[in-house]
Design a protein around this motif. Structure first.
Motif: not given
Length: 110
Positions: A14-15, A17-22, A50-54, A94-96
């Motif tokens: 999820x984290x 995907x949020x970073x990579x997709x966004x 940070x929002x990806x973590x949330x 972080x990896x994203x």
């Protein structure tokens, strides 16, 4: 596979995907608005980490309350598992971000 291990994979993905997709979608938006896609993608990747973590842990305060309530009554195992899940979400984000930076910089970082 146990629920805890399934959650580790889920939180990471999820984290990530949020970073990579966004970031990828912000690159498309940048092209449509005649901005630099690489700059926009790298900026967005850093800003939404940070929002990806949330998003992965399901809220901002609930995991902290969960940790506090279990530590207060002396149950450390659930609290430690929740902390591990937060760390896993951080690594996914972080990896994203690192992958977006590698894509935008052509594979090599300074």
């Amino acid at each position: 596979m146990g629920v805890f291990w399934a959650n580790i994979i889920l939180y990471f993905c999820i984290a990530f995907g949020v970073v990579f997709g966004g970031s990828m979608l912000s690159g498309i938006a940048a092209v449509l608005t005649l901005q630099s896609p690489t700059e926009k993608m790298m900026t967005v990747a850093e800003n939404i980490k940070i929002w990806a973590m949330v998003a992965a842990v399901g809220g901002t305060i609930d995991p902290i309350r969960y940790i506090e309530s279990h530590v207060a009554i002396g149950h450390l195992n659930p609290a430690i598992k929740q902390i591990i899940l937060i760390i896993v979400a951080f690594f996914g984000a972080q990896i994203g971000t690192s992958l977006i930076q590698m894509i935008c910089k052509g594979g090599h970082q300074p």
